[in-house]
Design a protein around this motif. Sequence first.
Motif, PDB file in Angstrom:
ATOM      1  N   THR A  58       4.719  14.024 -15.962  1.00 21.75           N
ATOM      2  CA  THR A  58       5.269  13.362 -14.772  1.00 21.75           C
ATOM      3  C   THR A  58       6.800  13.407 -14.708  1.00 21.75           C
ATOM      4  OG1 THR A  58       4.789  11.569 -13.209  1.00 21.75           O
ATOM      5  CG2 THR A  58       5.329  10.873 -15.456  1.00 21.75           C
ATOM      6  N   ALA A  71       5.291  10.537  -1.424  1.00 21.24           N
ATOM      7  CA  ALA A  71       5.373  11.648  -2.371  1.00 21.24           C
ATOM      8  C   ALA A  71       5.049  11.135  -3.768  1.00 21.24           C
ATOM      9  CB  ALA A  71       6.773  12.250  -2.335  1.00 21.24           C
ATOM     10  N   VAL A  72       4.064  11.753  -4.386  1.00 30.33           N
ATOM     11  CA  VAL A  72       3.650  11.349  -5.733  1.00 30.33           C
ATOM     12  C   VAL A  72       3.356  12.601  -6.552  1.00 30.33           C
ATOM     13  CG1 VAL A  72       2.670   9.158  -4.961  1.00 30.33           C
ATOM     14  CG2 VAL A  72       1.213  11.191  -5.060  1.00 30.33           C
ATOM     15  N   THR A  76      -0.285  13.114 -12.473  1.00 34.50           N
ATOM     16  CA  THR A  76      -0.308  11.806 -13.123  1.00 34.50           C
ATOM     17  C   THR A  76      -1.079  10.813 -12.260  1.00 34.50           C
ATOM     18  OG1 THR A  76       1.860  12.411 -13.920  1.00 34.50           O
ATOM     19  CG2 THR A  76       1.151  10.214 -14.453  1.00 34.50           C
ATOM     20  N   ILE A  77      -2.046  11.362 -11.546  1.00 33.91           N
ATOM     21  CA  ILE A  77      -2.939  10.535 -10.731  1.00 33.91           C
ATOM     22  C   ILE A  77      -4.338  11.103 -10.922  1.00 33.91           C
ATOM     23  CG2 ILE A  77      -3.573   9.911  -8.360  1.00 33.91           C
ATOM     24  CD1 ILE A  77      -0.654  10.129  -7.639  1.00 33.91           C
ATOM     25  N   GLN A  81      -8.577   8.125  -8.025  1.00 34.69           N
ATOM     26  CA  GLN A  81      -7.632   7.183  -7.402  1.00 34.69           C
ATOM     27  C   GLN A  81      -7.352   7.540  -5.947  1.00 34.69           C
ATOM     28  OE1 GLN A  81      -4.722   7.510 -10.894  1.00 34.69           O
ATOM     29  NE2 GLN A  81      -4.256   5.483 -10.093  1.00 34.69           N
TER      30      GLN A  81
ATOM     31  N   LEU C  31      -5.550   0.246 -15.376  1.00 27.59           N
ATOM     32  CA  LEU C  31      -4.828   1.310 -14.681  1.00 27.59           C
ATOM     33  C   LEU C  31      -4.159   0.717 -13.448  1.00 27.59           C
ATOM     34  CD1 LEU C  31      -4.162   4.353 -14.234  1.00 27.59           C
ATOM     35  CD2 LEU C  31      -6.292   4.501 -12.923  1.00 27.59           C
ATOM     36  N   ALA C  32      -2.838   0.669 -13.481  1.00 26.29           N
ATOM     37  CA  ALA C  32      -2.111   0.182 -12.300  1.00 26.29           C
ATOM     38  C   ALA C  32      -1.470   1.407 -11.648  1.00 26.29           C
ATOM     39  CB  ALA C  32      -1.099  -0.863 -12.704  1.00 26.29           C
ATOM     40  N   GLY C  33      -0.202   1.687 -11.962  1.00 24.12           N
ATOM     41  CA  GLY C  33       0.416   2.906 -11.420  1.00 24.12           C
ATOM     42  C   GLY C  33       0.060   4.140 -12.235  1.00 24.12           C
ATOM     43  N   GLY C  34      -0.213   3.915 -13.498  1.00 24.81           N
ATOM     44  CA  GLY C  34      -0.644   5.022 -14.354  1.00 24.81           C
ATOM     45  C   GLY C  34       0.468   5.940 -14.821  1.00 24.81           C
ATOM     46  N   GLN C  35       1.709   5.633 -14.473  1.00 23.81           N
ATOM     47  CA  GLN C  35       2.788   6.593 -14.746  1.00 23.81           C
ATOM     48  C   GLN C  35       3.218   6.613 -16.213  1.00 23.81           C
ATOM     49  OE1 GLN C  35       3.920   8.677 -11.803  1.00 23.81           O
ATOM     50  NE2 GLN C  35       1.847   7.854 -11.644  1.00 23.81           N
ATOM     51  N   ASP C  53      -9.268   0.269 -12.919  1.00 18.69           N
ATOM     52  CA  ASP C  53      -8.283   0.535 -11.863  1.00 18.69           C
ATOM     53  C   ASP C  53      -8.180  -0.718 -10.994  1.00 18.69           C
ATOM     54  OD1 ASP C  53      -6.843   1.372  -9.681  1.00 18.69           O
ATOM     55  OD2 ASP C  53      -7.990   3.218  -9.362  1.00 18.69           O
ATOM     56  N   ASN C  55      -6.142  -1.137  -8.528  1.00 16.55           N
ATOM     57  CA  ASN C  55      -5.517  -0.869  -7.229  1.00 16.55           C
ATOM     58  C   ASN C  55      -6.413  -1.161  -6.031  1.00 16.55           C
ATOM     59  OD1 ASN C  55      -2.774   0.386  -7.858  1.00 16.55           O
ATOM     60  ND2 ASN C  55      -4.146   1.482  -9.247  1.00 16.55           N
ATOM     61  N   MET C 109       4.482   5.294  -7.368  1.00 16.44           N
ATOM     62  CA  MET C 109       3.224   4.929  -8.014  1.00 16.44           C
ATOM     63  C   MET C 109       3.409   3.780  -8.992  1.00 16.44           C
ATOM     64  SD  MET C 109       0.559   6.563  -6.992  1.00 16.44           S
ATOM     65  CE  MET C 109      -0.638   6.260  -8.299  1.00 16.44           C
TER      66      MET C 109
END
Lengths: 174, 777, 290
Positions: A58, A71-72, A76-77, A81, C31-35, C53, C55, C109
């Motif tokens: 990421t 924009a993501v 990393t998703i 989701q 799992l929230a933003g997951g970053q 998750d 979210n 995110m």
Amino acid sequence: MDEAEAMPAEAEVGPFARVRVTVNGAPHEAEVETRTLLVHFIRDVLHLTGTHIGCDTTNCGACTVLLDGKAVKSCTILAVQAEGRQVRTVEGLAEDGKLHPVQEGFVEEHGLQCGFCTPGMMMTTVALLAKNPNPSEDEIRHAIAGNLCRCTGYVNIVKAVQYAAQKSRGGGSK
Amino acid sequence: MTVLGGIGQPIKRKEDARFIRGKGNYVDDVQLPGMLYLDIVRSPYAHALIKYIDIEKALKVPGVLAVIRGKDLEAAKLAWMPTLMSDKQMVLPIERVMFQGQEVAAVVADSRYAAADGVAAVQVEYEAMEPVVNPMKALEKDAPVIRWDKENKTNHIWHWEVGDRKATDAALKASDVTVTQDLYIPRIHVSSIETCGCVAAFDAMGKLTVWMTTQAPHAIRTVFALVAGLPEQKIRIISPDIGGGFGGKVPVYPGYVIAVVAALKTGHPVKWVEDRTENLQSDSFARDYHITAEIGATKGGKLTALKVKTIADHGYTDAAANPSKFPAGLFHIVTGSYPFEKAFVEVDGVYTNKPPGGIAYRCSFRVTEAAYTIERLIDILAGKLGMDPAEFRMKNFIPQQAFPYKSALGWEYDSGNYGPALRKAMDIIGYESLRKEQVEKRKRGELMGIGISSFTEIVGAGPSHTFDILGLKMFDSCEVRIHPTGKAIARFGTKSQGQGHETTYAQILAEELGIPAEDIAVEEGDTDTAPYGLGTYASRSTPTAGAAAAMAARKIREKAKLIAAHLLEVSPGDLEWKDHKFSVKGLPSKGKTMQEIAFAAYTNHPQGMEAGLEASDYYDPPNLTFPFGSYICVVDIDKETGEVKVRRFVAVDDCGTIINPMIVEGQIHGGLTMGFAAAMLEEIQYDENGNIQGGTFMDYLLPTAVETPKWETAKTTTPSPHHPIGAKGVGESATVGAPAAIVNAVVDALSHLGVTHIDIPITPWKVWSLLQEKGAA
Amino acid sequence: MIPPRFEYFAPSTLDEAVEILGRYGGEAKVLAGGQSLLPVMKLRLAEPKALVDINRIPDLAYIREDGGWLRIGATTRMNDVNDSNLAKRRYPILTDAASVIADPLVRNMGTVGGNISHGDPANDLPACMLALGAQFAVRGPKGTRTIPAASFYLDTFTTALEPDEILTEIQIPKPRTGQGNAYEKLEKRAGDFPIVGVAINLFESGRKIESAGIGLTAVGPTALHAKAAADSLVGQAPGDAAFRRAAELAMQIAQPVSDLRGPAEYKRAMIGVLAQRALRTASKRAGGGA
């Protein structure tokens, strides 16, 4: 080379999940492993290979797509989701064969070289201009800080964004 | 009206049409029916014996089809492969691993996910051995010998020297002033945003096709033929769109070879694409030069001699990508832009337990190391002489009338005009007023510095009498075919990785043939269709293949002239090529365009003449080309934190004739940014156990748009006298020239405190520590 | 890089989420933003059996003042903070920090709750929470409890959260007149983890500092609460002398380690530099009534 004899019948696979997602306006549905990354869903399941993978952690932004307009980084998703949501990729920028102003800007200002970071860079630009139609150079540079380019040195990317901004505001081609 | 788009025109790039639509075709985009995926198990140790590789658990992972180990390759004599420098390298190890991240085994599975699971399930038992990480220690008598397989039980690989040692020593001794400086140019990584990978597939006839991230597809085909024993007509290497190369896609990595073996064994196409960690940990590094340089001058500031000694850390094998005769590349361009009468360079290659490499980092074979060394030393010496660094350079540049200039280390510089380039950079940046500002700032205790780099490059390898890679001479090629309707296709032995060849080559041909660039399709990278060439690296495409384009076009023109004479019913001697067509001398209205001639070449050619209009050229350059430039950088330093901010950076480049100014400027912007990256951010470090420190983009920091300076560019034009269109090559100039300008600026900011050098990358804590040490914080 | 297999749950209520976490007894992750989570899973440094998750749980993303608190829902994205006029106007420390966390795409995110509860001492918001005297609402099988930020961070990647608890809301005391705050981050490159960071919250009254909070980033196993440094300011006139003294005390509790982001002695010194800068900004903002 040692080969597996056959897939064991009781092999534990999955877990799976059903994902329904609208990509570039078209609905898609697929059963995928829960761990499937959105970028692999886009590339390997939907065969939209314009979205690239550059770093896996990421950092580089080559995999940038728009998720519900934001924009993501799609590496990393998880695909799950994106269930029920809207995804836009580089393939969805041109409409009816007409280039998006951002695409036009990148060509006109030589905002790309090898082209690998370009789709992600353009998707970030689309999101930026939707939120800030007239960004300053400083705002542009900060907005693309999550997209690494190894070829251009960013000068012409900044110009490409400015070109697109002006074009989108109805300024014509400078 | 159609625009010709010839030489000098900033036409938009042809290749962009697919890239901006997401329709580029990179290796990972290749999808074949039945394709399998390969993933690699890698060593956690820098030096270890492999006791046992347990693959049972991996073979039970759903989707895993096979696991390949070194012993599986041994039977086919593929466990080892030769490097480009005639050393050897493991494809997969049988008994030992030599660096952290080395390939240990490979898993083939029906998806990338299953392959990754398989890798996690392979269990390897190691017995750790003492690693040798520091090349100086590697040279000590009692150091463990890394290469147990070699007869010579030493970590010293080779010694290479050029120049006159004795005369140089004498000249330095006789010099009024000398300075000696140690410089470490650390290991860095090109980190193209696309990593390396391939798809290997055999067809029913046993023909192997490999889509591969390679900058040199033809040479790869020959290497595959020689190493694997496959007939060369049954190998097709396709280098599709490449997401940045910078030298990192020149070598043959083990993953490519294993993928081919896996495809052969399974009968399925096999894809291997490395992830970023693998890319950073295992792919070829750049630089890692430990340099000691000594330079001398007279009291009056005239340079006398230069002596450079270097320890080159090559990792566990010499897998550098250099022309065969030059184990230290073209490092002996280190005399730079100055007429040293005496010079001497020696380099010793050393093995350590680190990944192999010694590739370029957007640079022509160690030229950055050379330019950085001389431009740093010039500044230090100017400081010692109490002379302004600009004035000192101006005083010492090789004068324009001295070209072609033969250097003390054996190069013949084709052309140069260094003074005006520096003067132009000084004028643009306002050098004299910056110096005044600096004086004022120092009075207030503020830190600003101005740094100059007036580099000379050597690119376009190279003449066949001196340049080869594994025996393959370093020519390059172009094949042009003009269709009846006056459109053309041209194919080349090079391979663009973003440089815009499809546009630039078309412009050369447009200029030479009078056919609009947009009517000329350019293809590269498919060994089944393109003519043989050595590929794209070392800024060689324009000097070699670009020259081949002009030469092939001129061959076509010769034939076209005969056809035009036939059509116009005049003698060929009555015709001249003017305004991009053949016309009767003194009667410009009477002429034939290339389009008319092309049609006739297929429909109405003279009796006795072969039909068609095509030509090819394998261009053997008579010399290399020597681009140059002067860069000036201004930095401001935060005294409290040691942070350096590049306030301005002016780059004046001279790459000879410019084909497409837009593309050239883009190349310079990119090169400057990689030069900035090396100067300020990037370094791959290892701990004492040989563990890489930071093998992801979370820790290996590429510059973002935020800290990258807003580059200012300008040019002078000094054509190459030997290149058909006078062009020199430009893709790497800025990477070569920029680091010294930045470091010189930072050191200049601190020079009044007695600071003479800081090794790159210049981190804020290095600057802060110096300020503490000098009591200036 | 491919994450290992895991069960995936997207519950629609907190109770359901808590129940799943409990069922996996510490082997499930939120799992929230997951970053941060997904990269470590891709590197196979974390291999949870299940991801929960959160979210899809309604009403977990908000920024609002309510009662004596600013309340931020756990799944509020970093960029929601940056876009919030309320945050910008009344809690500038939050936008100071949220605008320099990773990059704009990650901030689309990455969540406030995730940054705070991950337990990474290099995350920027924990120090801000310590400086602000925030508390966290946490939902578990027995209902909701609140944990003060000062007792939340136990060790690296270890917080006071039980395996079956979820941080649901961040509660920050509403600012009073005379309050000012700021976050200063020193980074090697835009978007990088901090070399160090300093969070300051000041309350000034009649040219005296009435109370202060100081949090430090990336100089210990957790974000550090520089209590002695903050206490040293109380009763002092805001200005260089007091700020220098507080900065020195902050440097004293820093426990930096040498790594790719600098040697320990540099990091310690930078705590001092950044503390003074943040104190000056905070004090200026306090004067401005923020």
